[in-house]
Design an enzyme around this catalytic site. Structure first.
Site, PDB file in Angstrom:
ATOM      1  N   TYR A   1       0.837  -1.194   0.000  1.00  0.00           N
ATOM      2  CA  TYR A   1       0.000   0.000   0.000  1.00  0.00           C
ATOM      3  C   TYR A   1       0.879   1.254   0.000  1.00  0.00           C
ATOM      4  O   TYR A   1       1.532   1.572   0.992  1.00  0.00           O
ATOM      5  CB  TYR A   1      -0.918   0.038   1.227  1.00  0.00           C
ATOM      6  CG  TYR A   1      -1.885  -1.112   1.349  1.00  0.00           C
ATOM      7  CD1 TYR A   1      -2.209  -1.916   0.261  1.00  0.00           C
ATOM      8  CD2 TYR A   1      -2.490  -1.408   2.567  1.00  0.00           C
ATOM      9  CE1 TYR A   1      -3.098  -2.972   0.382  1.00  0.00           C
ATOM     10  CE2 TYR A   1      -3.389  -2.452   2.701  1.00  0.00           C
ATOM     11  CZ  TYR A   1      -3.681  -3.231   1.613  1.00  0.00           C
ATOM     12  OH  TYR A   1      -4.561  -4.276   1.743  1.00  0.00           O
TER      13      TYR A   1
ATOM     14  N   LEU B   1     -17.837  -2.306   2.645  1.00  0.00           N
ATOM     15  CA  LEU B   1     -18.795  -1.331   2.109  1.00  0.00           C
ATOM     16  C   LEU B   1     -18.738  -1.275   0.577  1.00  0.00           C
ATOM     17  O   LEU B   1     -19.150  -0.287  -0.032  1.00  0.00           O
ATOM     18  CB  LEU B   1     -18.533   0.054   2.704  1.00  0.00           C
ATOM     19  CG  LEU B   1     -18.707   0.141   4.220  1.00  0.00           C
ATOM     20  CD1 LEU B   1     -18.364   1.534   4.733  1.00  0.00           C
ATOM     21  CD2 LEU B   1     -20.124  -0.245   4.630  1.00  0.00           C
ATOM     22  N   GLY B   2     -18.202  -2.341  -0.015  1.00  0.00           N
ATOM     23  CA  GLY B   2     -18.169  -2.390  -1.479  1.00  0.00           C
ATOM     24  C   GLY B   2     -17.395  -1.247  -2.085  1.00  0.00           C
ATOM     25  O   GLY B   2     -17.813  -0.681  -3.097  1.00  0.00           O
ATOM     26  N   ARG B   3     -16.253  -0.907  -1.467  1.00  0.00           N
ATOM     27  CA  ARG B   3     -15.429   0.215  -1.939  1.00  0.00           C
ATOM     28  C   ARG B   3     -16.258   1.499  -2.009  1.00  0.00           C
ATOM     29  O   ARG B   3     -16.161   2.280  -2.939  1.00  0.00           O
ATOM     30  CB  ARG B   3     -14.772  -0.123  -3.271  1.00  0.00           C
ATOM     31  CG  ARG B   3     -13.837  -1.320  -3.156  1.00  0.00           C
ATOM     32  CD  ARG B   3     -13.139  -1.667  -4.451  1.00  0.00           C
ATOM     33  NE  ARG B   3     -12.178  -2.744  -4.197  1.00  0.00           N
ATOM     34  CZ  ARG B   3     -12.491  -4.047  -4.172  1.00  0.00           C
ATOM     35  NH1 ARG B   3     -13.731  -4.431  -4.434  1.00  0.00           N
ATOM     36  NH2 ARG B   3     -11.577  -4.960  -3.902  1.00  0.00           N
TER      37      ARG B   3
ATOM     38  N   PHE C   1     -19.384   1.924  -2.558  1.00  0.00           N
ATOM     39  CA  PHE C   1     -20.591   1.934  -3.384  1.00  0.00           C
ATOM     40  C   PHE C   1     -21.836   1.655  -2.544  1.00  0.00           C
ATOM     41  O   PHE C   1     -22.907   2.247  -2.765  1.00  0.00           O
ATOM     42  CB  PHE C   1     -20.470   0.916  -4.513  1.00  0.00           C
ATOM     43  CG  PHE C   1     -21.483   1.107  -5.610  1.00  0.00           C
ATOM     44  CD1 PHE C   1     -21.247   1.998  -6.639  1.00  0.00           C
ATOM     45  CD2 PHE C   1     -22.678   0.410  -5.609  1.00  0.00           C
ATOM     46  CE1 PHE C   1     -22.180   2.195  -7.652  1.00  0.00           C
ATOM     47  CE2 PHE C   1     -23.624   0.591  -6.615  1.00  0.00           C
ATOM     48  CZ  PHE C   1     -23.371   1.492  -7.637  1.00  0.00           C
TER      49      PHE C   1
ATOM     50  N   GLY D   1     -24.150   4.389  -0.759  1.00  0.00           N
ATOM     51  CA  GLY D   1     -25.110   5.218  -1.472  1.00  0.00           C
ATOM     52  C   GLY D   1     -24.653   6.648  -1.656  1.00  0.00           C
ATOM     53  O   GLY D   1     -25.396   7.487  -2.181  1.00  0.00           O
TER      54      GLY D   1
END
Length: 340
Positions: free
Chosen positions: A65, A217-219, A221, A224
């Protein structure tokens, strides 16, 4: 946006990771160094400090990273207040080798590379021992028994306290655990990435291995709050299949339904997504990443969100794996990922 209010987050629930204890919610630090557009070290250090104040004790990094920057940043955080070292669980990883400015990677699990990578991480972190050390990606050319033997040598030498594996199959985990206890497996797991439910989560539970869920958190997405069209030019999500125009539009319909469900419960979409993970499995530890204190506070409050079995079933059905459009990584990002 409505978020849950809790009177104090100074003592989050704890979950075991082998011989270690972790807050039920950790903090993924990758975005503080790379992949999600520009970052600011001063702001990141403030987020790390606030996370610890809020009871988040699990900080997740990797040598790849920012090509070492992320570990050095954590090292600065620890050096600012020496008492922090005893309060936190530092997790980092080895095995992905990249060139500056390139997303493509190769995998190296050789004993010589492992030893040198561990020493380099110890120097950047400024610590004598790494709490949880993961093989970031497995090289199938190196037998898992040999890899675990090399990691066990580091435990014996006092360089690391516990061993982790990332993105491995249930079969690989069983073989590895027969050589030395695997304290944690880290893989992507969220409402829209459900692959670990095939076999891996059950195998982890049977072996007493914690499951650390990255990108819960789905990157972003699933929050919302993300507009894929407004992503920074160097944000890797621009190349992620799930964020492409048609797939993103399809997936947005699911996220809109999630937002309505959350609003009915006085919560945010992020809190529901994290609460779903925490409620489904007592051995799962989500590690959402953020560079903003407001998001950190929001995420931490998810530990107090009550979700009923009916709620969990509704969310399971909404995000049935067959309803998600797009692969979870571009082709280059699938290097070293095993599947059941």
């Amino acid at each position: 946006m409505n978020t849950l209010h809790t009177p104090s987050m100074s003592a989050l629930p704890q979950r075991p990771i082998g011989p270690l204890s972790s807050s039920a919610l950790g903090l993924g630090c990758m975005g503080m160094s790379e992949f999600y557009g520009a970052s600011d070290d001063h702001a990141s250090l403030q987020v790390l400090a606030r996370a610890l104040e809020r009871g988040i004790t699990h900080f997740d990094s990797a040598d790849t990273y920012g090509l070492g920057h992320n570990e050095s940043l954590l090292g600065r955080f620890l050096a600012e207040a020496p008492e922090r070292r005893a309060q936190v669980l530092i997790a980092t990883k080895f095995g992905i080798v990249r060139e500056a400015g390139r997303y493509e990677r190769r995998i190296d699990n050789s004993p010589a590379y492992l030893r040198s990578a561990c020493e380099a991480s110890l120097r950047r972190l400024g610590v004598d021992c790494i709490d949880l050390y993961y093989c970031h990606r497995r090289d199938p050319a190196v037998p898992i028994e040999d890899l675990m033997g090399s990691l066990a040598d580091l435990v014996q030498a006092g360089k690391i306290r516990a061993i982790g594996l990332s993105e491995v199959s249930a079969a690989t985990l069983q073989r590895a655990h027969a050589v030395h206890p695997v304290a944690a497996v880290q893989s992507e797991y969220s409402l829209w990435s459900r692959e670990p439910e095939n076999q891996l989560l059950t195998t982890c539970a049977q072996l007493g291995t914690a499951f650390v869920a990255y990108s819960p958190l789905g990157r972003a997405f699933l929050t919302g709050q993300l507009n894929p069209a407004a992503l920074a030019p160097d944000d890797f999500r621009r190349h992620n299949p799930r964020f492409q125009a048609e797939a993103a539009a399809h997936n947005q319909l699911l996220v809109d339904a999630l937002a309505r469900f959350a609003a009915e419960r006085g919560a945010s979409s992020a809190q529901v997504a994290l609460g779903w993970l925490l409620a489904k499995h007592p051995h799962v530890i989500p590690i959402p990443g953020t560079r903003k204190i407001a998001r950190l506070e929001e995420n931490a409050a998810a530990c107090a969100l009550p979700l009923s079995p009916t709620d969990l079933g509704w969310l399971d059905a909404l995000f049935d794996p067959g309803t998600i459009a797009g692969a979870r990584y571009p082709e280059a990002g699938m290097t070293g990922i095993e599947s059941d």
